[in-house]
Design a protein around this motif. Sequence first.
Motif, PDB file in Angstrom:
ATOM      1  N   LEU A   1      -5.322   0.809   2.309  1.00 43.24           N
ATOM      2  CA  LEU A   1      -5.409   2.200   1.663  1.00 43.24           C
ATOM      3  C   LEU A   1      -6.009   3.108   2.682  1.00 43.24           C
ATOM      4  N   MET A   2      -5.497   4.095   3.123  1.00 48.36           N
ATOM      5  CA  MET A   2      -5.732   4.937   4.033  1.00 48.36           C
ATOM      6  C   MET A   2      -6.567   4.417   5.416  1.00 48.36           C
ATOM      7  N   GLY A   3      -5.761   3.452   5.940  1.00 49.47           N
ATOM      8  CA  GLY A   3      -6.157   2.713   7.075  1.00 49.47           C
ATOM      9  C   GLY A   3      -6.981   1.600   7.025  1.00 49.47           C
ATOM     10  N   GLU A   4      -7.562   1.352   5.812  1.00 48.41           N
ATOM     11  CA  GLU A   4      -8.270   0.121   5.611  1.00 48.41           C
ATOM     12  C   GLU A   4      -7.964  -0.837   4.828  1.00 48.41           C
ATOM     13  N   LEU A   5      -8.237  -2.252   5.058  1.00 50.46           N
ATOM     14  CA  LEU A   5      -7.871  -3.354   4.252  1.00 50.46           C
ATOM     15  C   LEU A   5      -9.015  -3.294   2.967  1.00 50.46           C
ATOM     16  N   VAL A   6      -8.285  -3.115   1.723  1.00 53.82           N
ATOM     17  CA  VAL A   6      -9.207  -3.122   0.900  1.00 53.82           C
ATOM     18  C   VAL A   6      -9.296  -4.553   0.031  1.00 53.82           C
ATOM     19  N   GLU A   7      -8.381  -5.331   0.109  1.00 55.17           N
ATOM     20  CA  GLU A   7      -8.062  -6.638  -0.689  1.00 55.17           C
ATOM     21  C   GLU A   7      -7.549  -7.579   0.047  1.00 55.17           C
ATOM     22  N   HIS A   8      -7.587  -8.810   0.018  1.00 52.76           N
ATOM     23  CA  HIS A   8      -6.571  -9.764   0.611  1.00 52.76           C
ATOM     24  C   HIS A   8      -6.761 -11.026  -0.155  1.00 52.76           C
TER      25      HIS A   8
ATOM     26  N   PRO B   1      -6.979  -8.223  -9.718  1.00 52.50           N
ATOM     27  CA  PRO B   1      -7.760  -7.748  -8.540  1.00 52.50           C
ATOM     28  C   PRO B   1      -9.326  -7.710  -8.615  1.00 52.50           C
ATOM     29  N   ASP B   2      -9.836  -7.716  -7.400  1.00 54.97           N
ATOM     30  CA  ASP B   2     -11.526  -7.699  -7.384  1.00 54.97           C
ATOM     31  C   ASP B   2     -11.607  -6.159  -7.229  1.00 54.97           C
ATOM     32  N   ASP B   3     -10.931  -5.269  -6.519  1.00 56.99           N
ATOM     33  CA  ASP B   3     -11.384  -4.143  -6.230  1.00 56.99           C
ATOM     34  C   ASP B   3     -10.580  -2.809  -7.161  1.00 56.99           C
ATOM     35  N   PRO B   4     -11.261  -2.147  -7.751  1.00 53.27           N
ATOM     36  CA  PRO B   4     -10.633  -1.103  -8.659  1.00 53.27           C
ATOM     37  C   PRO B   4      -9.550  -0.084  -7.985  1.00 53.27           C
ATOM     38  N   ARG B   5      -9.549  -0.039  -6.823  1.00 57.42           N
ATOM     39  CA  ARG B   5      -8.562   0.603  -6.121  1.00 57.42           C
ATOM     40  C   ARG B   5      -7.202  -0.144  -6.083  1.00 57.42           C
ATOM     41  N   THR B   6      -7.260  -1.323  -5.696  1.00 61.32           N
ATOM     42  CA  THR B   6      -6.211  -2.278  -5.983  1.00 61.32           C
ATOM     43  C   THR B   6      -5.688  -2.202  -7.267  1.00 61.32           C
ATOM     44  N   GLU B   7      -6.606  -2.443  -8.303  1.00 57.79           N
ATOM     45  CA  GLU B   7      -5.898  -2.333  -9.524  1.00 57.79           C
ATOM     46  C   GLU B   7      -5.237  -1.083  -9.922  1.00 57.79           C
TER      47      GLU B   7
ATOM     48  N   GLY C   1       0.919  -1.217  -0.021  1.00 59.24           N
ATOM     49  CA  GLY C   1       0.058   0.150  -0.189  1.00 59.24           C
ATOM     50  C   GLY C   1       0.825   1.306   0.106  1.00 59.24           C
ATOM     51  N   PRO C   2       0.255   2.237  -0.330  1.00 64.91           N
ATOM     52  CA  PRO C   2       0.914   3.651  -0.507  1.00 64.91           C
ATOM     53  C   PRO C   2       1.621   4.085   0.864  1.00 64.91           C
ATOM     54  N   SER C   3       2.631   4.928   1.179  1.00 60.31           N
ATOM     55  CA  SER C   3       2.995   5.531   2.378  1.00 60.31           C
ATOM     56  C   SER C   3       1.911   6.149   3.209  1.00 60.31           C
ATOM     57  N   GLY C   4       1.887   5.806   4.329  1.00 55.56           N
ATOM     58  CA  GLY C   4       0.806   6.391   5.300  1.00 55.56           C
ATOM     59  C   GLY C   4      -0.623   5.578   5.373  1.00 55.56           C
ATOM     60  N   CYS C   5      -0.525   4.311   4.624  1.00 51.33           N
ATOM     61  CA  CYS C   5      -1.832   3.676   4.344  1.00 51.33           C
ATOM     62  C   CYS C   5      -2.189   2.720   5.738  1.00 51.33           C
ATOM     63  N   GLY C   6      -0.971   2.748   6.690  1.00 46.57           N
ATOM     64  CA  GLY C   6      -1.063   2.187   7.992  1.00 46.57           C
ATOM     65  C   GLY C   6      -0.759   0.636   8.044  1.00 46.57           C
ATOM     66  N   LYS C   7      -0.209   0.066   7.034  1.00 46.34           N
ATOM     67  CA  LYS C   7       0.323  -1.123   6.987  1.00 46.34           C
ATOM     68  C   LYS C   7       1.453  -1.545   8.152  1.00 46.34           C
ATOM     69  N   SER C   8       2.284  -0.448   8.276  1.00 46.59           N
ATOM     70  CA  SER C   8       3.212  -0.644   9.347  1.00 46.59           C
ATOM     71  C   SER C   8       2.517  -0.633  10.642  1.00 46.59           C
ATOM     72  N   THR C   9       1.655   0.514  10.863  1.00 47.03           N
ATOM     73  CA  THR C   9       1.034   0.506  12.061  1.00 47.03           C
ATOM     74  C   THR C   9      -0.061  -0.866  12.538  1.00 47.03           C
ATOM     75  N   LEU C  10      -0.448  -1.442  11.466  1.00 53.29           N
ATOM     76  CA  LEU C  10      -1.183  -2.436  11.588  1.00 53.29           C
ATOM     77  C   LEU C  10      -0.420  -3.677  12.180  1.00 53.29           C
ATOM     78  N   VAL C  11       0.694  -3.780  11.480  1.00 49.01           N
ATOM     79  CA  VAL C  11       1.466  -4.893  12.082  1.00 49.01           C
ATOM     80  C   VAL C  11       2.270  -5.057  13.190  1.00 49.01           C
ATOM     81  N   ARG C  12       2.300  -3.461  13.681  1.00 54.08           N
ATOM     82  CA  ARG C  12       2.905  -3.290  14.876  1.00 54.08           C
ATOM     83  C   ARG C  12       1.476  -3.621  15.860  1.00 54.08           C
ATOM     84  N   CYS C  13       0.472  -3.554  15.621  1.00 51.30           N
ATOM     85  CA  CYS C  13      -0.635  -4.055  16.631  1.00 51.30           C
ATOM     86  C   CYS C  13      -0.392  -5.400  16.889  1.00 51.30           C
ATOM     87  N   ILE C  14       0.248  -6.388  15.775  1.00 51.34           N
ATOM     88  CA  ILE C  14       0.133  -7.701  15.913  1.00 51.34           C
ATOM     89  C   ILE C  14       1.202  -8.204  16.967  1.00 51.34           C
TER      90      ILE C  14
END
Lengths: 293, 305, 347
Positions: B274-281, B291-297, B91-104
């Motif tokens: 993207l922006m703190g939300e999980l768009v697609e996995h 991909p299913d989601d246009p944002r992913t694409e 995901g782009p910078s600031g989307c929260g991926k690092s934050t999320l994994v640090r919750c794990i």
Amino acid sequence: MSDVPANALAPISARRRHTDQVMRAVLLIVTLLALVPLVLVILRLLTSGLKAISWDFFTTDPSGNFLGNPGGIKSAILGTIEMIAVAALITIPIGIGVALYLVEYGKQGRFAATVRYFVDVLTGVPSIVFGLFVYVALVVGNVGGSGFAAWKGALAIALLMLPIVTRSAEVVLLLVPDGLREAALALGAPRWKVVTRVVLPTAAPGLVTGSLLAIARGAGETAPLLFTAAIVQGTSFNLNARMNSLPAQIFADVGQAQDRLVARAWGAALTLVTMILILNIVARLVARRSRST
Amino acid sequence: MTEPESTEHETPVQDDTIRKEDPPVSAEPEPARSSAEPRSLAGAVTPAKEKPEQTGHTVTLKSVDAYYGEQRAVRDVDIEYAANRVTAMIGPSGCGKSTLVRCINRMHEEIPGARCEGHVLLDGANIYGSGVDVTAVRRAIGMVFQKPNPFPTMSIYDNVAAGVRLTGRKDVKLDERVEQSLRGAGLWDEVKDRLGRPGIGLSGGQQQRLCIARTIANEPEVIIMDEPCSALDPIATLKVEDLIHELKRRYTIIIVTHNMQQAARVADTTAFMLMGELVEHAETQKIFTNPDDPRTEEYVTGKFG
Amino acid sequence: MEAGALTTRDDLAAARLAGSSRGRLADPAFKWFLTILAVLILAIIVFFFVFLINKASPAISKFGLFGFTFGAEWNVSKSVYGAWPLLVGTLITSAVALVIGVPIALGAALYITELCPARLRAPLTMLLELLAAVPSVVYGLWGVFFLIPKLRPAEQWFADTFSFLPFVGGSVAGPNYFIAGLILAIMILPIVSAISREVISTVPAELKEGALALGATRWEMIRLAVLPYSRAGIAGAIMLGLGRAVGETIAVTLVIGNAPQIGKQIFDQGYTLAAVIANEFGEAANNKLHSAALIAAGLVLFVLTLLINAIARYIVVRGNRMRDIPPPEEELTMPTTGPLIGGPVMQ
């Protein structure tokens, strides 16, 4: 092809160039001026101080004679070493502990900010006020069964050193990269182990440097000792009685209009400055060695 | 190339270790286990020395939010990280991926004012539950950081052993553990003659593999890697990626990366945020081709980010 | 069956995560230990005030707070204790120290940071810091036996030649305000120049390059880019030097003459708050009022230095705030190590 106007690359005005040169010279002169007192003091220390130095000088106590042989400075040297050692033992653990609190646990929060503010306040307190405080708190009431006592002098010096140690320790601890703390935490270490097994060892050289510099500062202080440990002629290891010290001895001798006493003062001053310089040099060596690893 | 000899006896050692720890805090009426009964995935009693792949560890997130003070950086994420698989978080910078994994691995809460809400389950146990010791969570869920951070005052040996020593485990034979871990990180041959030298004397790529060795020496169940190759040159990167292929046989791996080619190379499944939300996995292949989601694409085709 | 098995697995997982009970006590205990140390510092300061006020009260109650602080006469034999001559002496010597010391310290700081060749920077810095290594009693010793006799002819010449200036003229006493101020100037050189150096070196390179790119000379660049930017920090440095000068005791008491009157000329003997305490403590031991008066003088000194330091801090903080550009938005990780707190380490 000379489309370029004749004055595009002309040199700047003479006035501006002149000012620049004058100011550069002024700044250089001023810098050298700042070093003049240092040179003068060291020269005088060496010329007047070396004259008094002898083996006897270091191994005899002041005799207290006004005329005749005034004796050496043995008790003064030993007294300084004893009291500064005690002061260091008190203040270095506490100072580093407070710095640890401020850096590891109190980065934000009003309590930490208050503590930091008060440490700052302590830095500006004149050294004589520390002596005054210990005097009214401990000497007047004969706390510990003694009036003037070496441990009280050491305490006054410890108070004086405390903000210095805390401040420098805080700076050094802040320089430890957060990535190291993160790595240790991520391995599952409890916070106290992160502090003791990772942060402190990494910061150790800087902490040593800061402590040595604080000790060098404490060793030279006279005012806090004036009415806490006071002065005495004989060598003593009794911390609960008066104790001599190099600064106190020098101060006492300066006031006398006796050549031999003044000579002894210079010798003692040279000794004191040498001790302080050695501490400074060792501190710098520790700092440089740690920076190169 | 990674070391061919990866030790197979990691999991049974883990079983032994579990038995030696303090009894559980929860008051389940059913006896949790007897010393002879090993864990299993689906209830069937299996022999102690089973193949590692079948007793892998899953991490499940349910409605996870992450806050910095009042600001919500991760919103309502549900995701399951399958056992012994590599999942990439992109995901782009600031989307929260690092934050999320640090919750794990519960590192997020170390930031003053930061908190996580929701459920994070390691094999069904909520790591945010009461009675859970956060240092035990971090032992079980290891992390490799973007910038290699070996402890500067320690030797290579001491660095690898650091996790074991810091978590207070006295029963471990350090020499063996250090060697196993360095082999597991593909570093043994390069450093076996200088284990006493300082850890920071190695090259960047070696330092990162040292950090990986340090992490696996702790015998985690899950390994989180937060952009582990960002600071490395391409050759070191390749070595680490090869290592990841090996490591997933023993660990569940979550890798945060901003490099989509890397995700395509190492990950079994990929999650796009993207922006703190999980768009697609989904399976990595699918994310990058269909991909299913246009944002992913838009993201994977480089339209933004 | 599934549920039961999952429970088993959950239990095991929970067991793994429960940790040891001993381990969980260590962290809070450590934190509380350190917190207690921090509380100690606060307690000490509070005690300071309490004790000092208590012991100074005989004098304060006799003359009144205002009466003591601004009382015009300090006369031991008459048991009259007014701190005004001491305050004036403190202010005069500090003013002399600043007038002489600050330009030199600042000039040296500018030279070292901006003008001198790179390889001289470290040695020059070290030499300046050595000035701080000399203890104040040694400065006093040197002042008495070197500075006073050596400067006396020059001082006398100055007093005679410039006697039309206010505060100048008359006969030069050996120890006097000027010598004390001069020694103080030397003693505050290291601290003012160290902090100034620190401040000046944080001027952003872009600002300096911008000035140079316009064709400014080196000095003009300093004047346009460096000095305005560093104004607040330098002001803070000056205030800290002032604080140091105000509190300096031993060197001053040896060279100021310890005369409890307000001298008319700069070359008269005088007295300061700090010097009176050091000088009269011995003889005041048995005189309750006298010792109380000395302690009260110490209190005044304490409060004065507190004020000066508070002002220094305020100036620096306000100056920094006006300069600050908010940091760029970026994905937050663990808080980064902040800027050096409180400036460089003073010796």
